[in-house]
Design an enzyme around this catalytic site. Structure first.
Site, PDB file in Angstrom:
ATOM      1  N   GLY A  44       0.546  -1.082  -0.059  1.00 53.86           N
ATOM      2  CA  GLY A  44       0.334   0.136  -0.348  1.00 53.86           C
ATOM      3  C   GLY A  44       0.933   1.096  -0.090  1.00 53.86           C
ATOM      4  CB  VAL A  48      -1.027   5.340   5.802  1.00 54.98           C
ATOM      5  CG1 VAL A  48       0.310   4.597   6.997  1.00 54.98           C
ATOM      6  CG2 VAL A  48      -1.520   5.762   6.251  1.00 54.98           C
ATOM      7  N   GLY A  49       1.301   4.688   3.563  1.00 53.41           N
ATOM      8  CA  GLY A  49       2.358   3.670   3.613  1.00 53.41           C
ATOM      9  C   GLY A  49       3.933   4.907   2.632  1.00 53.41           C
ATOM     10  NE  ARG A 116      -6.688   7.978   2.623  1.00 48.13           N
ATOM     11  CZ  ARG A 116      -7.361   9.647   1.638  1.00 48.13           C
ATOM     12  NH1 ARG A 116      -7.791   9.815   2.540  1.00 48.13           N
ATOM     13  NH2 ARG A 116      -6.991   9.459   0.399  1.00 48.13           N
ATOM     14  NE  ARG A 123      -8.472   4.564  14.077  1.00 45.63           N
ATOM     15  CZ  ARG A 123      -8.660   5.680  15.189  1.00 45.63           C
ATOM     16  NH1 ARG A 123     -10.220   5.348  15.526  1.00 45.63           N
ATOM     17  NH2 ARG A 123      -8.018   6.947  15.516  1.00 45.63           N
ATOM     18  CB  SER A 154      -5.216  -1.582   6.203  1.00 45.96           C
ATOM     19  OG  SER A 154      -4.135  -2.036   5.858  1.00 45.96           O
ATOM     20  CG  ASN A 155      -7.546   2.050  11.041  1.00 45.06           C
ATOM     21  OD1 ASN A 155      -7.475   1.163  11.919  1.00 45.06           O
ATOM     22  ND2 ASN A 155      -7.032   3.825  11.083  1.00 45.06           N
ATOM     23  CG  ASP A 183      -4.552   4.790  19.532  1.00 46.41           C
ATOM     24  OD1 ASP A 183      -5.814   5.020  20.020  1.00 46.41           O
ATOM     25  OD2 ASP A 183      -3.650   4.313  19.013  1.00 46.41           O
ATOM     26  NE  ARG A 186      -3.136  10.793  16.493  1.00 48.19           N
ATOM     27  CZ  ARG A 186      -3.512   9.827  15.978  1.00 48.19           C
ATOM     28  NH1 ARG A 186      -3.867   8.509  16.920  1.00 48.19           N
ATOM     29  NH2 ARG A 186      -3.538   9.701  14.859  1.00 48.19           N
ATOM     30  CG  HIS A 210      -5.949   2.134  16.328  1.00 47.38           C
ATOM     31  ND1 HIS A 210      -5.249   2.923  17.143  1.00 47.38           N
ATOM     32  CD2 HIS A 210      -6.118   2.201  14.700  1.00 47.38           C
ATOM     33  CE1 HIS A 210      -4.386   4.158  16.152  1.00 47.38           C
ATOM     34  NE2 HIS A 210      -5.538   4.023  15.033  1.00 47.38           N
ATOM     35  CB  THR A 265      -3.683  10.357  10.285  1.00 44.93           C
ATOM     36  OG1 THR A 265      -3.891   8.813  10.043  1.00 44.93           O
ATOM     37  CG2 THR A 265      -4.970  11.217  11.472  1.00 44.93           C
TER      38      THR A 265
HETATM   39  N1  LIG Z   1      -3.568   2.040  12.267  1.00 45.48           N
HETATM   40  C1  LIG Z   1      -3.315   2.874  12.455  1.00 45.48           C
HETATM   41  O1  LIG Z   1      -2.805   4.244  13.494  1.00 45.48           O
HETATM   42  C2  LIG Z   1      -3.537   4.366  11.377  1.00 45.48           C
HETATM   43  C3  LIG Z   1      -3.977   3.486   9.689  1.00 45.48           C
HETATM   44  N2  LIG Z   1      -4.218   3.993   8.632  1.00 45.48           N
HETATM   45  C4  LIG Z   1      -5.621   3.222   7.912  1.00 45.48           C
HETATM   46  O2  LIG Z   1      -4.476   2.429   7.256  1.00 45.48           O
HETATM   47  C5  LIG Z   1      -4.511   2.658   5.930  1.00 45.48           C
HETATM   48  C6  LIG Z   1      -4.400   3.444   4.462  1.00 45.48           C
HETATM   49  O3  LIG Z   1      -4.580   4.587   4.829  1.00 45.48           O
HETATM   50  P1  LIG Z   1      -4.041   5.783   3.605  1.00 45.48           P
HETATM   51  O4  LIG Z   1      -2.687   5.304   3.788  1.00 45.48           O
HETATM   52  O5  LIG Z   1      -4.313   7.256   4.173  1.00 45.48           O
HETATM   53  O6  LIG Z   1      -4.693   5.264   2.135  1.00 45.48           O
HETATM   54  P2  LIG Z   1      -4.787   6.041   0.664  1.00 45.48           P
HETATM   55  O7  LIG Z   1      -5.566   5.352  -0.019  1.00 45.48           O
HETATM   56  O8  LIG Z   1      -4.036   6.794   0.544  1.00 45.48           O
HETATM   57  O9  LIG Z   1      -3.909   4.768  -0.093  1.00 45.48           O
HETATM   58  C7  LIG Z   1      -4.097   3.202   0.039  1.00 45.48           C
HETATM   59  C8  LIG Z   1      -3.659   2.465  -1.020  1.00 45.48           C
HETATM   60  O10 LIG Z   1      -3.781   1.112  -1.399  1.00 45.48           O
HETATM   61  C9  LIG Z   1      -4.123   0.648  -2.320  1.00 45.48           C
HETATM   62  N3  LIG Z   1      -4.162  -0.935  -2.418  1.00 45.48           N
HETATM   63  C10 LIG Z   1      -5.438  -0.652  -3.089  1.00 45.48           C
HETATM   64  N4  LIG Z   1      -5.472  -2.008  -2.715  1.00 45.48           N
HETATM   65  C11 LIG Z   1      -4.614  -2.303  -2.612  1.00 45.48           C
HETATM   66  C12 LIG Z   1      -4.518  -4.322  -2.973  1.00 45.48           C
HETATM   67  N5  LIG Z   1      -5.320  -5.066  -2.873  1.00 45.48           N
HETATM   68  N6  LIG Z   1      -3.046  -4.865  -2.788  1.00 45.48           N
HETATM   69  C13 LIG Z   1      -1.777  -3.294  -2.489  1.00 45.48           C
HETATM   70  N7  LIG Z   1      -2.247  -2.282  -2.670  1.00 45.48           N
HETATM   71  C14 LIG Z   1      -3.833  -1.486  -2.480  1.00 45.48           C
HETATM   72  C15 LIG Z   1      -4.256   1.459  -2.580  1.00 45.48           C
HETATM   73  O11 LIG Z   1      -4.441   1.708  -4.445  1.00 45.48           O
HETATM   74  C16 LIG Z   1      -3.666   3.225  -1.716  1.00 45.48           C
HETATM   75  O12 LIG Z   1      -2.785   3.120  -3.204  1.00 45.48           O
HETATM   76  C17 LIG Z   1      -6.291   2.835   6.202  1.00 45.48           C
HETATM   77  O13 LIG Z   1      -7.276   2.174   6.228  1.00 45.48           O
HETATM   78  C18 LIG Z   1      -6.062   3.887   7.059  1.00 45.48           C
HETATM   79  O14 LIG Z   1      -7.514   3.460   8.085  1.00 45.48           O
HETATM   80  C19 LIG Z   1      -4.550   5.130   8.711  1.00 45.48           C
HETATM   81  C20 LIG Z   1      -3.202   6.530   9.628  1.00 45.48           C
HETATM   82  C21 LIG Z   1      -3.358   5.124  10.521  1.00 45.48           C
HETATM   83  C1  LIG Z   2      -6.854   6.891  11.331  1.00 38.74           C
HETATM   84  C2  LIG Z   2      -6.116   6.576  12.235  1.00 38.74           C
HETATM   85  O1  LIG Z   2      -6.066   5.319  12.418  1.00 38.74           O
HETATM   86  C3  LIG Z   2      -5.648   7.365  13.095  1.00 38.74           C
HETATM   87  O2  LIG Z   2      -5.091   8.388  12.984  1.00 38.74           O
HETATM   88  O3  LIG Z   2      -4.706   6.806  14.497  1.00 38.74           O
END
Ligand SMILES: NC(=O)C1=CN([C@@H]2O[C@H](COP(=O)(O)OP(=O)(O)OC[C@H]3O[C@@H](n4cnc5c(N)ncnc54)[C@H](O)[C@@H]3O)[C@@H](O)[C@H]2O)C=CC1
Ligand SMILES: CC(=O)C(=O)O
Length: 349
Positions: A44, A48-49, A116, A123, A154-155, A183, A186, A210, A265
């Site tokens: 991904g 975030v990635g 996201r 989430r 991922s969430n 968290d 934060r 989370h 985020t």
């Molecule tokens: N655990 C945590 O503390 C946090 C978790 N997240 C979660 O991280 C995830 C990603 O968030 P963002 O990067 O902002 O989203 P984003 O939309 O910017 O990126 C997601 C990426 O996943 C790719 N993708 C989709 N299907 C795929 C597959 N089968 N194989 C490989 N890549 C694939 C998309 O093309 C996209 O580039 C979300 O679920 C978000 O809620 C975000 C922030 C904090």
């Molecule tokens: C989006 C998310 O899970 C976070 O920033 O905590």
């Protein structure tokens, strides 16, 4: 120019340019066999990635970094953009592909792929969308890197870590969710800001989900070795429970506020996950609040992953810390586990 089978660069007529540029040193010692080649894959390449990838590179955590995404133009663009910073970064081989075979032999696979939240979503709202993605993503990662550690971001991270554990067939110590490592950062920031000191001197954990049912462990907070609440009580210094609840509420609301303001985020989760990657790859044996199989701890009887302070090293999660929880914290943790378990049961996962 193209590469020879040994990886050196061939010029016109098959001239090996690498050999042409450098003269061998006679009697040079062979490279040390003890230096281990590390490989980290980030699945991904979204906000975030890429924040994680960038932090891993600047902190020199790996010899090889691989990016995987289904959006091939964005993926190649992100890879090239990072490669173009080569002159300013520690040397790291960067590769990318939409095909998971590129991840083969990874020590650590960090999964950030998926939907996201948009403003107004929790989430947990993401579960259905990301569940089907995980069914496609996890099996090939496991096939290409059977000894890897899976670090899920991922969430909803706790439930997807459980899903990844089930799909992988790995022992639970090698499937970990980034959980409340973020968290807790934060939380530490808000306490440090309140007291005008360095967050690194604040020992404080958020545990549980989370997300909205997370639990703040006020009873075990210490600053510079001083246990905060018992110190205040011993000095007869009063504090409002409401102040504490408001700080915890700000932790929970933190992600929602950033999402409302900038759409997603990224920076804090980038640092949080790179910090975890260091503990795994460099065998730091550090304690992090991360999402682990919680069954059997603190009276939790359901098969759920949620965050507890855990000792982390090269083998993944090595053990769970026996941190003391008071009665109220234990009950809140059990409620958090119940929330997660109910969602899993409703979905039949
Ligand atoms: N655990 C945590 O503390 C946090 C978790 N997240 C979660 O991280 C995830 C990603 O968030 P963002 O990067 O902002 O989203 P984003 O939309 O910017 O990126 C997601 C990426 O996943 C790719 N993708 C989709 N299907 C795929 C597959 N089968 N194989 C490989 N890549 C694939 C998309 O093309 C996209 O580039 C979300 O679920 C978000 O809620 C975000 C922030 C904090
Ligand atoms: C989006 C998310 O899970 C976070 O920033 O905590």
């Amino acid at each position: 120019m193209h590469k020879s089978a040994s990886g050196s660069t061939l010029g016109p007529g098959g001239l090996d340019l690498t050999q042409a540029f450098f003269r061998p040193i006679t009697n040079a010692a062979p490279p040390s066999p003890t230096k281990r080649h590390n490989k980290i894959s980030v699945i991904g390449a979204g906000n975030v990635g890429m924040a994680i990838a960038q932090t891993i590179l600047t902190q020199d955590l790996t010899d090889e970094l691989v990016l995987v995404d289904t959006n091939t133009d964005k993926l190649r663009g992100e890879m090239l953009d990072l490669q173009h910073a080569a002159a300013f970064l520690p040397r790291t081989k960067i590769n990318s592909s939409a095909d998971s075979s590129v991840t083969a032999g990874s020590d650590l696979c960090i999964v950030t792929a998926g939907a996201r939240q948009i403003v107004g979503e929790s989430r947990l709202n993401l579960l259905q969308r990301n569940l089907s993605l995980f069914r496609a993503i996890i099996p090939p990662l496991v096939r290409y890197s059977p000894d890897t550690i899976l670090l899920i971001v991922s969430n909803p991270v706790d439930i997807l870590t459980y899903v990844a554990w089930k799909l992988s067939g790995f022992p639970s110590n090698r499937v970990i969710g980034s959980g409340t490592n973020l968290d807790s950062s934060r939380f530490r920031f808000l306490i440090a800001d309140h007291l005008d000191l360095n967050a690194q001197d604040v020992q404080a954990y958020i545990v549980g989900e989370h997300g909205d049912s997370s639990v703040a462990l006020w009873s075990s907070i210490s600053i510079g070795g001083v246990p905060v609440l018992s110190f205040l009580e011993s000095q007869h210094i009063g504090y409002e429970k409401e102040t504490l609840e408001n700080i915890h509420k700000s932790v929970i609301d933190g992600a929602y506020e950033v999402i409302r303001l900038k759409g997603y985020t990224s920076w804090a989760i980038g640092y949080s996950v790179a910090n975890l990657a260091r503990s795994f790859i460099r065998d730091q044996r550090k304690i992090h609040p991360v999402s682990v199989l919680a069954k059997g701890f603190y009276g939790i009887d359901g098969e759920v992953f949620l965050s507890l302070p855990a000792l982390v090293g090269r083998g993944g999660v090595l053990s769970v810390t026996n941190v003391h929880l008071n009665e109220e914290e234990t009950q809140r943790l059990k409620d958090s586990a119940k929330t997660i378990h109910e969602v899993q049961t409703q979905l039949g996962i």
